[in-house]
Design a protein around this motif. Structure first.
Motif, mmCIF file in Angstrom:
data_model
loop_
_atom_site.group_PDB
_atom_site.id
_atom_site.type_symbol
_atom_site.label_atom_id
_atom_site.label_comp_id
_atom_site.label_asym_id
_atom_site.label_seq_id
_atom_site.Cartn_x
_atom_site.Cartn_y
_atom_site.Cartn_z
ATOM 1 N N ILE A 169 1.098 -10.671 5.068
ATOM 2 C CA ILE A 169 0.225 -9.661 5.672
ATOM 3 C C ILE A 169 1.012 -8.803 6.664
ATOM 4 O O ILE A 169 0.872 -7.578 6.695
ATOM 5 C CB ILE A 169 -0.978 -10.346 6.373
ATOM 6 C CG1 ILE A 169 -1.862 -11.018 5.332
ATOM 7 C CG2 ILE A 169 -1.773 -9.352 7.193
ATOM 8 C CD1 ILE A 169 -2.964 -11.881 5.903
ATOM 9 N N ARG A 171 4.278 -8.182 6.655
ATOM 10 C CA ARG A 171 5.205 -7.275 5.954
ATOM 11 C C ARG A 171 4.449 -6.126 5.299
ATOM 12 O O ARG A 171 4.893 -4.978 5.333
ATOM 13 C CB ARG A 171 6.015 -8.049 4.907
ATOM 14 C CG ARG A 171 7.144 -8.885 5.527
ATOM 15 C CD ARG A 171 7.938 -9.612 4.471
ATOM 16 N NE ARG A 171 7.147 -10.675 3.873
ATOM 17 C CZ ARG A 171 7.176 -10.989 2.575
ATOM 18 N NH1 ARG A 171 7.935 -10.321 1.740
ATOM 19 N NH2 ARG A 171 6.446 -11.977 2.128
ATOM 20 N N ALA A 172 3.291 -6.437 4.704
ATOM 21 C CA ALA A 172 2.513 -5.386 4.041
ATOM 22 C C ALA A 172 1.998 -4.378 5.070
ATOM 23 O O ALA A 172 2.011 -3.164 4.834
ATOM 24 C CB ALA A 172 1.345 -5.999 3.274
ATOM 25 N N ASP A 175 4.677 -2.104 6.008
ATOM 26 C CA ASP A 175 4.922 -1.125 4.934
ATOM 27 C C ASP A 175 3.904 0.001 4.956
ATOM 28 O O ASP A 175 4.260 1.166 4.823
ATOM 29 C CB ASP A 175 4.827 -1.803 3.553
ATOM 30 C CG ASP A 175 6.096 -2.543 3.182
ATOM 31 O OD1 ASP A 175 7.112 -2.338 3.863
ATOM 32 O OD2 ASP A 175 6.061 -3.317 2.218
ATOM 33 N N ASN A 176 2.618 -0.345 5.068
ATOM 34 C CA ASN A 176 1.573 0.671 4.961
ATOM 35 C C ASN A 176 0.292 0.174 5.628
ATOM 36 O O ASN A 176 -0.511 -0.530 5.020
ATOM 37 C CB ASN A 176 1.308 0.992 3.484
ATOM 38 C CG ASN A 176 0.507 2.261 3.326
ATOM 39 O OD1 ASN A 176 -0.318 2.602 4.174
ATOM 40 N ND2 ASN A 176 0.732 2.973 2.236
ATOM 41 N N ARG A 178 -2.323 1.677 6.431
ATOM 42 C CA ARG A 178 -3.561 2.266 5.932
ATOM 43 C C ARG A 178 -4.054 1.500 4.708
ATOM 44 O O ARG A 178 -5.244 1.183 4.600
ATOM 45 C CB ARG A 178 -3.284 3.717 5.548
ATOM 46 C CG ARG A 178 -4.430 4.661 5.727
ATOM 47 C CD ARG A 178 -3.900 6.078 5.540
ATOM 48 N NE ARG A 178 -4.388 6.634 4.280
ATOM 49 C CZ ARG A 178 -5.525 7.285 4.165
ATOM 50 N NH1 ARG A 178 -6.277 7.450 5.221
ATOM 51 N NH2 ARG A 178 -5.906 7.768 3.016
ATOM 52 N N ILE A 179 -3.127 1.191 3.818
ATOM 53 C CA ILE A 179 -3.502 0.576 2.548
ATOM 54 C C ILE A 179 -3.935 -0.884 2.733
ATOM 55 O O ILE A 179 -4.814 -1.370 2.029
ATOM 56 C CB ILE A 179 -2.347 0.713 1.523
ATOM 57 C CG1 ILE A 179 -2.103 2.188 1.193
ATOM 58 C CG2 ILE A 179 -2.642 -0.064 0.249
ATOM 59 C CD1 ILE A 179 -3.291 2.914 0.569
ATOM 60 N N VAL A 180 -3.347 -1.613 3.693
ATOM 61 C CA VAL A 180 -3.763 -3.016 3.876
ATOM 62 C C VAL A 180 -5.241 -3.122 4.233
ATOM 63 O O VAL A 180 -5.879 -4.128 3.941
ATOM 64 C CB VAL A 180 -2.950 -3.779 4.961
ATOM 65 C CG1 VAL A 180 -1.567 -4.110 4.477
ATOM 66 C CG2 VAL A 180 -2.931 -3.036 6.269
ATOM 67 N N ARG A 181 -5.796 -2.064 4.819
ATOM 68 C CA ARG A 181 -7.218 -2.111 5.168
ATOM 69 C C ARG A 181 -8.068 -2.256 3.918
ATOM 70 O O ARG A 181 -9.140 -2.854 3.959
ATOM 71 C CB ARG A 181 -7.609 -0.839 5.933
ATOM 72 C CG ARG A 181 -6.838 -0.683 7.242
ATOM 73 C CD ARG A 181 -7.234 0.570 7.970
ATOM 74 N NE ARG A 181 -8.665 0.583 8.249
ATOM 75 C CZ ARG A 181 -9.370 1.683 8.463
ATOM 76 N NH1 ARG A 181 -8.779 2.861 8.443
ATOM 77 N NH2 ARG A 181 -10.654 1.619 8.703
ATOM 78 N N LEU A 182 -7.583 -1.723 2.799
ATOM 79 C CA LEU A 182 -8.316 -1.848 1.528
ATOM 80 C C LEU A 182 -8.358 -3.292 1.044
ATOM 81 O O LEU A 182 -9.110 -3.634 0.150
ATOM 82 C CB LEU A 182 -7.653 -0.988 0.449
ATOM 83 C CG LEU A 182 -7.686 0.516 0.682
ATOM 84 C CD1 LEU A 182 -6.795 1.210 -0.316
ATOM 85 C CD2 LEU A 182 -9.117 1.013 0.550
ATOM 86 N N MET A 183 -7.509 -4.138 1.599
ATOM 87 C CA MET A 183 -7.508 -5.553 1.233
ATOM 88 C C MET A 183 -8.215 -6.386 2.291
ATOM 89 O O MET A 183 -8.093 -7.611 2.323
ATOM 90 C CB MET A 183 -6.074 -6.047 1.050
ATOM 91 C CG MET A 183 -5.458 -5.581 -0.249
ATOM 92 S SD MET A 183 -4.232 -4.307 0.020
ATOM 93 C CE MET A 183 -4.558 -3.245 -1.388
ATOM 94 N N GLY A 184 -8.920 -5.714 3.203
ATOM 95 C CA GLY A 184 -9.699 -6.435 4.201
ATOM 96 C C GLY A 184 -8.901 -6.817 5.443
ATOM 97 O O GLY A 184 -9.374 -7.604 6.259
ATOM 98 N N VAL A 185 -7.694 -6.263 5.604
ATOM 99 C CA VAL A 185 -6.855 -6.613 6.752
ATOM 100 C C VAL A 185 -7.063 -5.589 7.868
ATOM 101 O O VAL A 185 -7.095 -4.391 7.617
ATOM 102 C CB VAL A 185 -5.362 -6.610 6.354
ATOM 103 C CG1 VAL A 185 -4.475 -6.835 7.567
ATOM 104 C CG2 VAL A 185 -5.100 -7.659 5.287
ATOM 105 N N GLN A 186 -7.223 -6.085 9.116
ATOM 106 C CA GLN A 186 -7.298 -5.188 10.268
ATOM 107 C C GLN A 186 -5.903 -5.056 10.871
ATOM 108 O O GLN A 186 -5.406 -6.008 11.484
ATOM 109 C CB GLN A 186 -8.228 -5.758 11.330
ATOM 110 C CG GLN A 186 -9.691 -5.544 11.044
ATOM 111 C CD GLN A 186 -10.523 -6.169 12.124
ATOM 112 O OE1 GLN A 186 -10.732 -7.371 12.107
ATOM 113 N NE2 GLN A 186 -10.983 -5.370 13.066
ATOM 114 N N PRO A 187 -5.264 -3.901 10.716
ATOM 115 C CA PRO A 187 -3.886 -3.764 11.202
ATOM 116 C C PRO A 187 -3.742 -4.105 12.684
ATOM 117 O O PRO A 187 -2.773 -4.761 13.069
ATOM 118 C CB PRO A 187 -3.561 -2.290 10.949
ATOM 119 C CG PRO A 187 -4.499 -1.863 9.883
ATOM 120 C CD PRO A 187 -5.741 -2.680 10.055
#
Lengths: 288, 235
Positions: A169, A171-172, A175-176, A178-187
């Motif tokens: 999580i 590393r992702a 990387d991005n 914005r896109i990790v939010r689409l996987m349910g991750v809160q940056p």
């Protein structure tokens, strides 16, 4: 033999230097934020250790490393959640830089106010003065333990980042975000834990510093410089590179002092300067 | 009740209006083709649906009857909205399998597991340990689709999944979409697509946007080529 002894001592000092840089490298690698208050947090942890040792004088200060590191995790988490995330949101890389610079000044002066400017140190007892002879070399036990602990922490962080879901999580998100939010991750939550971990590493380094040498509220600046050199020597974002960079600085400093007893840390800074000119991307990225 | 309802959605970026009151509905298991020229507002509409919208919005988006407009992307992801973003947006630091595992973080239960997506795209299992960005464009697109499926969504949004890919590869991706539909799990799909014919071929319904307005809406086989061309180009 004399020189070999110096190199061995330099390597052991380098373990601590590597640890100074570890948290800085982590924060920069994940969120591209340079924490200019990193050195102050190292010293603050050292004061945390001396305060605990003064409150409970019967206990060996070695035991305080873990609680101070845990407290530092909480401080880092809160710092990121309350201040740094807001600064990062501005989109200008200068904003978090100015924020942590200001924080460094405030922390330094707060420490002067609370603890005074007299040098302090932690007495770790007989263990920190013990040593043994090996093939004609005198190996001090405590610096060796510091080196081993530093190596273990580098290894643990590398393992966390490369093998666990948390590391994936992180590393992702790096990387991005914005896109990790689409996987349910809160940056922001990821950043909070990363800053917490970085300050926990800084706290361990600070406690070991206090057990090894004396310090004042002004010691942070010098440690931040070492941390920067370690991170850049290793190549930004490479943790093993940072570890090797710490070793190189430690050896350069002690060899320099042996050769020229007034040198202080001049030769380690010179080494940094030369490497920066020859391999501007750092030791670990030299080949690419 | 439709799974997805968009009601008079308007979006502004600063002073620039990107959507002028778009309404649409999509049932569970349905496939909607969202077509339109560049800048028509397709990506803006998708961004509003998945929670990544950066502009100001008015109107309503309801997902499963609940207001979704303005809610954060991470919350909508956990409720079952997945996006295959334009340009794939794989994580370059992660291997193929690690990219796929990112899809499982919503912790939603359903038919899609790592084993199932490897069945759908066997080549990915072969390359599972490689860095995701070392794959060909088509294989990367498969990773992006599989990553979205692994969150076991109820609504799958696909943004330009055939863009820049060889025809044979596009064929493969669409065959996979067809088999996902045949699964009968009730997954609804919104396809944003440049290739109008292909999009209308797989979709039940079509919505054509032109400069932020819906110029044609209805069942995909109700319109002939000339009608769609007029809606698409506006003349």
């Amino acid at each position: 033999m004399d020189w070999l002894q110096t190199i061995v001592n330099g390597l052991m000092l380098g373990g601590l230097y590597g640890l100074f840089g570890l948290g800085l490298a982590l924060v920069f690698g994940v969120m591209r934020v340079v924490n200019l208050a990193h050195g102050e947090f190292i010293v603050l942890a050292a004061y945390g250790g001396t305060t605990l040792a003064a409150l409970l004088p019967g206990v060996s200060p070695l035991w305080w490393v873990l609680p101070v590191a845990v407290a530092a995790f909480g401080v880092g988490y809160a710092l990121q959640a309350l201040l740094v995330n807001r600064a990062v949101r501005s989109g200008d890389p200068l904003t978090p830089l100015m924020l942590t610079f200001g924080l460094a000044v405030v922390l330094r002066n707060l420490m002067v106010e609370v603890f005074g400017t007299n040098p302090q140190a932690l007495d770790g007892g007989a263990f920190t003065r013990a040593g043994f002879d090996l093939w004609g070399l005198r190996i001090a036990l405590f610096p060796l333990a510091v080196l081993a602990l530093a190596a273990a922490m580098f290894f643990a962080l590398q393992w966390l980042l490369s093998r666990t879901e948390w590391g994936r999580i992180v590393r992702a998100t790096s990387d991005n975000f914005r896109i990790v939010r689409l996987m349910g991750v809160q940056p922001n939550h990821v950043y909070n834990t990363v800053m917490g971990l970085a300050l926990a590493f800084a706290a361990v380094a600070g406690m070991l510093l206090a057990l090894r040498t004396s310090f004042t509220p002004y010691s942070g600046v010098e440690r931040l410089l070492v941390a920067f050199e370690v991170v850049i020597l290793g190549g930004l974002g490479s943790f093993w590179g940072a570890f090797a960079g710490g070793m190189a600085l430690g050896v350069a400093q002690l060899l320099g002092q042996k050769f020229d007893s007034n040198a202080g840390s001049l030769y380690s800074h010179l080494l940094f300067f030369v490497v920066l000119i020859v391999w501007p991307t750092g030791l670990a990225r030299r080949g690419r | 009740m439709p799974l997805l309802e968009v009601d008079a959605l308007q979006v502004w970026y600063g002073d620039l209006q990107a959507l002028y009151g778009v309404s649409l509905a999509l049932d569970e298991g349905g496939v909607l083709a969202l077509i339109g020229a560049n800048g028509a507002g397709k990506s803006t509409l998708l961004a509003a649906l998945c929670g990544l919208l950066e502009g100001r919005a008015a109107g309503a988006v309801r997902f499963d009857g609940r207001a979704a407009l303005g809610r954060p992307a991470e919350a909508l992801a956990r409720e079952g909205i997945a996006l295959v973003p334009e340009g794939r947006m794989l994580f370059p630091s992660l291997s193929v399998e690690e990219n796929l595992l990112m899809g499982t973080l919503t912790r939603r239960r359903g038919p899609w597991t790592l084993a199932r997506v490897y069945q759908l795209f066997p080549i990915l299992e072969q390359f599972r340990g490689r860095p995701a960005t070392a794959l060909s464009g088509g294989q990367q697109q498969m990773v992006a689709v599989a990553r979205a499926l692994l969150s076991n969504p109820r609504l799958l949004l696909c943004d330009e999944i055939s863009l820049g890919l060889a025809p044979l590869v596009v064929e493969q991706i669409y065959a996979a979409l067809a088999s996902i539909r045949a699964e009968g799990s009730g997954l609804a799909i919104v396809l944003v697509e440049q290739d109008v014919q292909r999009a209308c071929g797989v979709a039940d319904a079509v919505c054509c946007l032109l400069k932020g307005r819906a110029t044609l809406q209805g069942r995909a086989d109700d319109f002939d080529h000339a009608q769609i061309a007029r809606a698409y180009f506006g003349h």
